[in-house]
Write a protein that holds these residues in place. Structure first.
Motif, mmCIF file in Angstrom:
data_model
loop_
_atom_site.group_PDB
_atom_site.id
_atom_site.type_symbol
_atom_site.label_atom_id
_atom_site.label_comp_id
_atom_site.label_asym_id
_atom_site.label_seq_id
_atom_site.Cartn_x
_atom_site.Cartn_y
_atom_site.Cartn_z
ATOM 1 N N ILE A 56 -9.950 -3.895 13.254
ATOM 2 C CA ILE A 56 -9.854 -5.021 12.330
ATOM 3 C C ILE A 56 -9.466 -4.455 10.971
ATOM 4 O O ILE A 56 -9.986 -3.427 10.546
ATOM 5 N N ILE A 57 -8.535 -5.119 10.304
ATOM 6 C CA ILE A 57 -8.199 -4.731 8.941
ATOM 7 C C ILE A 57 -8.795 -5.769 8.006
ATOM 8 O O ILE A 57 -8.699 -6.968 8.257
ATOM 9 N N GLY A 71 -2.055 7.641 0.306
ATOM 10 C CA GLY A 71 -3.043 7.328 1.332
ATOM 11 C C GLY A 71 -2.601 6.062 2.043
ATOM 12 O O GLY A 71 -2.104 5.137 1.400
ATOM 13 N N HIS A 72 -2.750 6.006 3.367
ATOM 14 C CA HIS A 72 -2.211 4.856 4.086
ATOM 15 C C HIS A 72 -2.846 4.715 5.460
ATOM 16 O O HIS A 72 -3.277 5.699 6.048
ATOM 17 N N PRO A 73 -2.857 3.496 5.978
ATOM 18 C CA PRO A 73 -3.216 3.330 7.381
ATOM 19 C C PRO A 73 -1.984 3.619 8.240
ATOM 20 O O PRO A 73 -0.850 3.402 7.806
ATOM 21 N N ALA A 74 -2.223 4.126 9.434
ATOM 22 C CA ALA A 74 -1.144 4.347 10.401
ATOM 23 C C ALA A 74 -1.515 3.581 11.668
ATOM 24 O O ALA A 74 -2.609 3.762 12.202
ATOM 25 N N TYR A 107 7.856 3.806 7.990
ATOM 26 C CA TYR A 107 6.992 3.390 6.890
ATOM 27 C C TYR A 107 7.550 2.121 6.272
ATOM 28 O O TYR A 107 8.754 1.892 6.269
ATOM 29 N N THR A 108 6.660 1.333 5.703
ATOM 30 C CA THR A 108 7.070 0.215 4.862
ATOM 31 C C THR A 108 6.134 0.162 3.662
ATOM 32 O O THR A 108 4.985 0.611 3.748
ATOM 33 N N TYR A 109 6.647 -0.333 2.577
ATOM 34 C CA TYR A 109 5.852 -0.551 1.371
ATOM 35 C C TYR A 109 5.841 -2.042 1.038
ATOM 36 O O TYR A 109 5.594 -2.437 -0.076
ATOM 37 N N SER A 110 6.138 -2.856 2.017
ATOM 38 C CA SER A 110 6.351 -4.278 1.789
ATOM 39 C C SER A 110 5.085 -5.074 1.535
ATOM 40 O O SER A 110 5.160 -6.199 1.077
ATOM 41 N N HIS A 114 1.693 -1.175 -0.882
ATOM 42 C CA HIS A 114 0.960 -0.194 -0.071
ATOM 43 C C HIS A 114 1.897 0.495 0.916
ATOM 44 O O HIS A 114 2.746 -0.150 1.525
ATOM 45 N N ARG A 115 1.696 1.770 1.097
ATOM 46 C CA ARG A 115 2.390 2.490 2.162
ATOM 47 C C ARG A 115 1.677 2.151 3.464
ATOM 48 O O ARG A 115 0.446 2.226 3.551
ATOM 49 N N MET A 116 2.430 1.770 4.475
ATOM 50 C CA MET A 116 1.881 1.503 5.793
ATOM 51 C C MET A 116 2.782 2.190 6.811
ATOM 52 O O MET A 116 4.001 2.065 6.754
ATOM 53 N N GLU A 117 2.159 2.931 7.727
ATOM 54 C CA GLU A 117 2.896 3.672 8.741
ATOM 55 C C GLU A 117 2.680 3.011 10.099
ATOM 56 O O GLU A 117 1.571 2.575 10.416
#
Length: 138
Positions: A56-57, A71-74, A107-110, A114-117
């Motif tokens: 869950i996010i 720092g990012h979730p992958a 990756y997206t920063y959308s 936030h950086r998300m992988e």
């Protein structure tokens, strides 16, 4: 008394306060993640929760939002090409990266900067497998 980790239960990122509509659009419409109803005892917190498969996010709505660039979730994805196609359909920019052996990823920063992988393992190296993966557990 010994203990062991079962894995991640949930994680939290932030979005600017007052952006509930945009948060829901990104997670529900773009990524296809169902919204999770928070327990009544936590309903007073400014946050939205979404089901992302095994985790869950929590998206905390913060008046002092600052995007996380490093720092990012992958997210482990099945059919990453399908996700990329979905992002293309919604006009969400992403950047493919081929630096992780055994995985296709981007990756997206959308999401509010936030950086998300997102990655799909095709041949995960043993050195990157968890103890549970090595033992054949999921």
């Amino acid at each position: 008394m010994t203990f062991s980790f079962n894995g991640l239960d949930h994680f939290q990122i932030t979005a600017p306060l007052g952006t509930e509509k945009e948060v829901r659009h990104f997670f529900v419409e773009v990524l296809g993640c169902p919204e999770v109803e928070k327990p009544q005892s936590l309903s007073h917190f400014d946050s939205l929760w979404f089901d992302m498969g095994r985790h869950i996010i929590h998206v905390g709505l913060d008046a002092d939002h600052r995007p996380e660039k490093r720092g990012h979730p992958a997210f482990d994805v099945k059919n990453i090409q399908g996700l990329m196609d979905r992002l293309d359909d919604h006009g969400v920019a992403y950047e493919e990266d081929s630096n992780m052996p055994g995985a296709r990823r981007f990756y997206t920063y959308s999401f509010f900067g936030h950086r998300m992988e997102f990655l799909e393992w095709t041949d995960k190296p043993d050195t990157l497998k968890t103890q549970a993966e090595k033992a054949g557990e999921q």
